[in-house]
Motif scaffolding. Structure first.
Motif, PDB file in Angstrom:
ATOM      1  N   SER A  11      38.502  38.955  32.684  1.00  4.61           N
ATOM      2  CA  SER A  11      39.867  39.459  32.774  1.00  4.61           C
ATOM      3  C   SER A  11      39.917  40.480  33.901  1.00  4.61           C
ATOM      4  O   SER A  11      38.887  40.905  34.412  1.00  4.61           O
ATOM      5  N   MET A  12      41.130  40.862  34.283  1.00  4.99           N
ATOM      6  CA  MET A  12      41.282  41.862  35.341  1.00  4.99           C
ATOM      7  C   MET A  12      42.494  42.731  35.048  1.00  4.99           C
ATOM      8  O   MET A  12      43.358  42.359  34.251  1.00  4.99           O
ATOM      9  N   SER A  13      42.510  43.891  35.682  1.00  6.29           N
ATOM     10  CA  SER A  13      43.535  44.893  35.389  1.00  6.29           C
ATOM     11  C   SER A  13      44.946  44.399  35.692  1.00  6.29           C
ATOM     12  O   SER A  13      45.893  44.789  35.024  1.00  6.29           O
ATOM     13  N   SER A  14      45.111  43.571  36.695  1.00  3.20           N
ATOM     14  CA  SER A  14      46.393  42.967  37.052  1.00  3.20           C
ATOM     15  C   SER A  14      46.080  41.734  37.883  1.00  3.20           C
ATOM     16  O   SER A  14      44.934  41.512  38.265  1.00  3.20           O
ATOM     17  N   HIS A  15      47.080  40.935  38.175  1.00  2.00           N
ATOM     18  CA  HIS A  15      46.844  39.693  38.910  1.00  2.00           C
ATOM     19  C   HIS A  15      47.897  39.504  39.989  1.00  2.00           C
ATOM     20  O   HIS A  15      49.080  39.394  39.684  1.00  2.00           O
ATOM     21  N   TRP A  16      47.465  39.490  41.230  1.00  2.00           N
ATOM     22  CA  TRP A  16      48.355  39.226  42.348  1.00  2.00           C
ATOM     23  C   TRP A  16      48.479  37.711  42.467  1.00  2.00           C
ATOM     24  O   TRP A  16      47.734  37.058  43.186  1.00  2.00           O
ATOM     25  N   THR A  17      49.429  37.146  41.751  1.00  2.00           N
ATOM     26  CA  THR A  17      49.540  35.698  41.604  1.00  2.00           C
ATOM     27  C   THR A  17      49.892  34.962  42.890  1.00  2.00           C
ATOM     28  O   THR A  17      49.590  33.791  43.037  1.00  2.00           O
ATOM     29  N   THR A  18      50.518  35.651  43.815  1.00  2.00           N
ATOM     30  CA  THR A  18      50.936  35.011  45.067  1.00  2.00           C
ATOM     31  C   THR A  18      49.744  34.526  45.883  1.00  2.00           C
ATOM     32  O   THR A  18      49.815  33.504  46.540  1.00  2.00           O
ATOM     33  N   HIS A  19      48.646  35.276  45.849  1.00  2.00           N
ATOM     34  CA  HIS A  19      47.546  35.003  46.765  1.00  2.00           C
ATOM     35  C   HIS A  19      46.241  34.574  46.110  1.00  2.00           C
ATOM     36  O   HIS A  19      45.302  34.262  46.832  1.00  2.00           O
ATOM     37  N   SER A  20      46.129  34.588  44.796  1.00  2.00           N
ATOM     38  CA  SER A  20      44.799  34.406  44.224  1.00  2.00           C
ATOM     39  C   SER A  20      44.812  33.642  42.918  1.00  2.00           C
ATOM     40  O   SER A  20      45.859  33.421  42.314  1.00  2.00           O
ATOM     41  N   GLY A  21      43.599  33.311  42.492  1.00  2.00           N
ATOM     42  CA  GLY A  21      43.426  32.609  41.232  1.00  2.00           C
ATOM     43  C   GLY A  21      43.270  33.573  40.070  1.00  2.00           C
ATOM     44  O   GLY A  21      43.243  34.793  40.251  1.00  2.00           O
ATOM     45  N   PRO A  22      43.132  33.040  38.864  1.00  2.00           N
ATOM     46  CA  PRO A  22      42.961  33.874  37.679  1.00  2.00           C
ATOM     47  C   PRO A  22      41.567  34.506  37.633  1.00  2.00           C
ATOM     48  O   PRO A  22      40.684  34.153  38.425  1.00  2.00           O
ATOM     49  N   ALA A  23      41.360  35.400  36.695  1.00  2.00           N
ATOM     50  CA  ALA A  23      40.077  36.100  36.564  1.00  2.00           C
ATOM     51  C   ALA A  23      38.911  35.137  36.358  1.00  2.00           C
ATOM     52  O   ALA A  23      37.780  35.426  36.752  1.00  2.00           O
ATOM     53  N   GLY A  71      34.940  29.537  46.923  1.00  2.00           N
ATOM     54  CA  GLY A  71      36.202  28.910  46.548  1.00  2.00           C
ATOM     55  C   GLY A  71      37.352  29.888  46.508  1.00  2.00           C
ATOM     56  O   GLY A  71      37.487  30.772  47.355  1.00  2.00           O
ATOM     57  N   ILE A  72      38.149  29.755  45.492  1.00  2.00           N
ATOM     58  CA  ILE A  72      39.310  30.613  45.295  1.00  2.00           C
ATOM     59  C   ILE A  72      38.839  32.014  44.905  1.00  2.00           C
ATOM     60  O   ILE A  72      37.899  32.168  44.137  1.00  2.00           O
ATOM     61  N   PHE A  73      39.503  33.025  45.416  1.00  3.51           N
ATOM     62  CA  PHE A  73      39.162  34.402  45.059  1.00  3.51           C
ATOM     63  C   PHE A  73      40.164  34.932  44.049  1.00  3.51           C
ATOM     64  O   PHE A  73      41.236  34.383  43.864  1.00  3.51           O
ATOM     65  N   LEU A  74      39.781  36.001  43.375  1.00  4.38           N
ATOM     66  CA  LEU A  74      40.725  36.699  42.501  1.00  4.38           C
ATOM     67  C   LEU A  74      41.168  37.953  43.207  1.00  4.38           C
ATOM     68  O   LEU A  74      40.455  38.492  44.045  1.00  4.38           O
ATOM     69  N   GLN A  75      42.364  38.420  42.889  1.00  5.46           N
ATOM     70  CA  GLN A  75      42.869  39.638  43.511  1.00  5.46           C
ATOM     71  C   GLN A  75      43.804  40.346  42.551  1.00  5.46           C
ATOM     72  O   GLN A  75      44.675  39.723  41.949  1.00  5.46           O
ATOM     73  N   THR A  76      43.610  41.657  42.441  1.00  4.08           N
ATOM     74  CA  THR A  76      44.507  42.471  41.624  1.00  4.08           C
ATOM     75  C   THR A  76      45.684  42.917  42.477  1.00  4.08           C
ATOM     76  O   THR A  76      45.657  42.807  43.707  1.00  4.08           O
ATOM     77  N   ASN A  77      46.699  43.456  41.832  1.00  7.64           N
ATOM     78  CA  ASN A  77      47.785  44.114  42.556  1.00  7.64           C
ATOM     79  C   ASN A  77      47.244  45.400  43.163  1.00  7.64           C
ATOM     80  O   ASN A  77      46.183  45.879  42.781  1.00  7.64           O
ATOM     81  N   PHE A  78      48.002  45.999  44.069  1.00  8.18           N
ATOM     82  CA  PHE A  78      47.645  47.334  44.547  1.00  8.18           C
ATOM     83  C   PHE A  78      47.882  48.293  43.387  1.00  8.18           C
ATOM     84  O   PHE A  78      48.973  48.316  42.798  1.00  8.18           O
ATOM     85  N   GLU A  79      46.866  49.057  43.045  1.00  5.83           N
ATOM     86  CA  GLU A  79      46.948  49.975  41.912  1.00  5.83           C
ATOM     87  C   GLU A  79      45.779  50.957  41.969  1.00  5.83           C
ATOM     88  O   GLU A  79      44.850  50.779  42.750  1.00  5.83           O
ATOM     89  N   TYR A  80      45.838  51.962  41.127  1.00  9.29           N
ATOM     90  CA  TYR A  80      44.722  52.890  40.978  1.00  9.29           C
ATOM     91  C   TYR A  80      43.769  52.340  39.918  1.00  9.29           C
ATOM     92  O   TYR A  80      44.202  51.886  38.862  1.00  9.29           O
TER      93      TYR A  80
END
Length: 187
Positions: free
Chosen positions: A56-68, A78-87
């Motif tokens: 799992s991850m703190s948030s998910h930037w769905t526009t650019h990345s895959g799930p956790a 392959g596909i990377f995961l990416q969170t939103n900008f956050e602290y």
């Protein structure tokens, strides 16, 4: 590493053969055997215990990345995961039971934005709710492209492995894979 002598082999040939058998991670100053890397059919005595486990991850930037789950799919390119900008963004791997952890490899992106995980930390423990409350395994001030090998100072026990950013840092965390090993290992 045990030296072997082959009849008729020159010193230069022996050195070349041995260099092909060993990898040096300059940043960590450690030697690693390629035998675990090259032959995918061989039984690995030190498997990646995070492979296929819940993530799992703190948030998910769905526009650019895959799930956790892409962090534990075994695919380093392959596909990377990416969170939103956050602290304090984080990625959590649930090993499903308490296990021994000595090495965590965080595989970073190569094509873009590899600096986004500069300063990441790794913790291991039984608290699945807060990354910073578990035992610190290690950190990387300047992340490199590709694999970042984190050796815990001692073997740790825990169900959860967190890769996380300091709470004071506003950033997005983007990575390809998180691998967890019981014994010290390489890529």
């Amino acid at each position: 590493m045990k030296a072997t002598h082959r009849e008729g082999e020159s010193i230069a040939e022996k050195r070349t053969r041995r260099e092909k058998e060993v990898i040096t991670d300059d940043e960590e100053g450690l030697l690693w055997s390629k035998s675990l890397l090259g032959d995918k059919t061989a039984q690995n005595p030190n498997p990646n215990v995070a492979l296929g486990k819940p993530a799992s991850m703190s948030s998910h930037w769905t526009t650019h990345s895959g799930p956790a789950s892409v962090a534990v799919d075994g695919n380093r390119s392959g596909i990377f995961l990416q969170t939103n900008f956050e602290y304090g963004s984080w990625v959590k791997i649930d090993l499903l039971k308490e296990d021994t952890v000595s090495t965590v490899i965080v595989v970073n992106r190569r094509e873009c934005c590899f600096w986004r995980i500069n300063g990441f930390k790794v913790s291991v423990g039984n608290n699945g709710n807060k990354a910073g409350s578990n035992t610190k395994c290690g950190r990387r001030s300047i992340a490199k492209e590709g694999p970042n090998i984190i050796q815990c100072p001692k073997m740790l026990r825990g169900r959860y492995v967190f890769v996380y950013m300091p709470k004071k840092r506003w950033t997005t965390m983007a990575l390809l894979e998180v691998e967890v090993y019981r014994r010290r290992t390489t890529e």
